[in-house]
Design a protein around this motif. Structure first.
Motif, PDB file in Angstrom:
ATOM      1  N   LYS B 109      18.449 -24.850 -30.263  1.00 31.15           N
ATOM      2  CA  LYS B 109      17.752 -23.877 -31.106  1.00 31.15           C
ATOM      3  C   LYS B 109      16.653 -23.208 -30.297  1.00 31.15           C
ATOM      4  O   LYS B 109      16.060 -23.829 -29.415  1.00 31.15           O
ATOM      5  CB  LYS B 109      17.145 -24.561 -32.336  1.00 31.15           C
ATOM      6  CG  LYS B 109      18.182 -25.016 -33.344  1.00 31.15           C
ATOM      7  CD  LYS B 109      17.501 -25.391 -34.648  1.00 31.15           C
ATOM      8  CE  LYS B 109      18.391 -26.232 -35.519  1.00 31.15           C
ATOM      9  NZ  LYS B 109      17.698 -26.619 -36.768  1.00 31.15           N
ATOM     10  N   PRO B 110      16.384 -21.921 -30.631  1.00 32.28           N
ATOM     11  CA  PRO B 110      15.364 -21.188 -29.889  1.00 32.28           C
ATOM     12  C   PRO B 110      13.989 -21.826 -30.064  1.00 32.28           C
ATOM     13  O   PRO B 110      13.661 -22.312 -31.154  1.00 32.28           O
ATOM     14  CB  PRO B 110      15.363 -19.787 -30.520  1.00 32.28           C
ATOM     15  CG  PRO B 110      16.514 -19.734 -31.437  1.00 32.28           C
ATOM     16  CD  PRO B 110      16.947 -21.122 -31.739  1.00 32.28           C
ATOM     17  N   GLY B 111      13.185 -21.803 -28.998  1.00 29.79           N
ATOM     18  CA  GLY B 111      11.823 -22.322 -29.054  1.00 29.79           C
ATOM     19  C   GLY B 111      11.169 -22.117 -27.710  1.00 29.79           C
ATOM     20  O   GLY B 111      11.838 -22.254 -26.683  1.00 29.79           O
ATOM     21  N   ASN B 112       9.877 -21.755 -27.718  1.00 35.66           N
ATOM     22  CA  ASN B 112       9.150 -21.659 -26.454  1.00 35.66           C
ATOM     23  C   ASN B 112       9.799 -20.665 -25.472  1.00 35.66           C
ATOM     24  O   ASN B 112       9.892 -20.940 -24.277  1.00 35.66           O
ATOM     25  CB  ASN B 112       9.129 -23.050 -25.805  1.00 35.66           C
ATOM     26  CG  ASN B 112       7.706 -23.493 -25.515  1.00 35.66           C
ATOM     27  OD1 ASN B 112       6.775 -22.727 -25.736  1.00 35.66           O
ATOM     28  ND2 ASN B 112       7.559 -24.706 -25.020  1.00 35.66           N
ATOM     29  N   ASN B 113      10.282 -19.550 -25.980  1.00 38.03           N
ATOM     30  CA  ASN B 113      10.971 -18.558 -25.142  1.00 38.03           C
ATOM     31  C   ASN B 113      12.210 -19.101 -24.436  1.00 38.03           C
ATOM     32  O   ASN B 113      12.638 -18.560 -23.410  1.00 38.03           O
ATOM     33  CB  ASN B 113      10.029 -17.958 -24.089  1.00 38.03           C
ATOM     34  CG  ASN B 113       8.953 -17.115 -24.735  1.00 38.03           C
ATOM     35  OD1 ASN B 113       9.240 -16.367 -25.658  1.00 38.03           O
ATOM     36  ND2 ASN B 113       7.727 -17.266 -24.272  1.00 38.03           N
ATOM     37  N   SER B 114      12.743 -20.198 -24.939  1.00 41.15           N
ATOM     38  CA  SER B 114      13.948 -20.763 -24.356  1.00 41.15           C
ATOM     39  C   SER B 114      14.725 -21.460 -25.477  1.00 41.15           C
ATOM     40  O   SER B 114      14.649 -21.029 -26.630  1.00 41.15           O
ATOM     41  CB  SER B 114      13.555 -21.745 -23.253  1.00 41.15           C
ATOM     42  OG  SER B 114      14.716 -22.310 -22.680  1.00 41.15           O
TER      43      SER B 114
END
Lengths: 129, 129
Positions: B109-114
């Motif tokens: 899942k998307p998070g922290n620009n990654s």
């Protein structure tokens, strides 16, 4: 999270294969999938939604098979759903009892007072034979 | 949905195993998991969060292994994440080149620009050997 994720996942898997493995009923597993959002990746081929999945079910050449489940692993998802990973074997009576490993991954999500399949990825593990 | 789900899933898998298969670096794969929510089911054992997953990584007895990936199947999830299912083989140099099939399922899942791993289920398919 759904605290019953393990029971939900395992009960679903038993029910799913009971229907899928009955050639007369197989098409009706399509009703377990979310009508529009469900995605099926079957041996690398992609299908989305009830109609496409139902048509694919008619064409799957897994007849005359004995299925044995080796493991069923379940995890709860944050939206009340369940991730289910199945490892098992299919044995074909008509081809000299050739045994094929398979793996199938489902994501179930709550809907309609029950659960719908939203994701399904199926692979035969043919490298092992 | 993320239109790049296929590239995201495949790039992740290559990177993940490059780190995991280097015994010196393996612990650091824990940094790819969501710090608190990530769940790992490894051969039926359940772990949650960075610390528990990092401790488990230290104890996994998969040394001296050659890994070969057979298939990587990806599906986009509705929240911008990716479901990834990997089928492959591990070959142990020290045990007469015994070959073991494995399957591993990730939800990213998307998070922290990654992307973070939120779910990981790993199983050796030992029934095939």
């Amino acid at each position: 999270m759904n605290a019953d994720f393990e029971a939900i996942g395992k009960t679903f898997v038993q029910h799913y294969y009971a229907v899928f493995d009955d050639k007369e009923k197989r098409e009706s597993v399509a009703g377990m999938y979310h009508p529009t959002e469900a995605m099926l990746t079957f041996e690398g081929q992609q299908f989305q939604g009830f109609e496409a999945i139902k048509e694919k079910m008619k064409l799957i050449p897994l007849d005359n098979m004995m299925r044995q489940l080796t493991t069923i692993d379940c995890q709860p998802t944050i939206d009340g759903g369940v991730l289910v990973n199945v490892v098992g074997q299919l044995k074909n009576h008509s081809e000299h009892d050739k045994v094929m490993g398979f793996t199938q991954t489902f994501i179930l999500k709550p809907g309609n007072n029950s659960f719908f399949v939203h994701h399904d990825i199926f692979r035969l593990a043919l490298h092992n034979c």
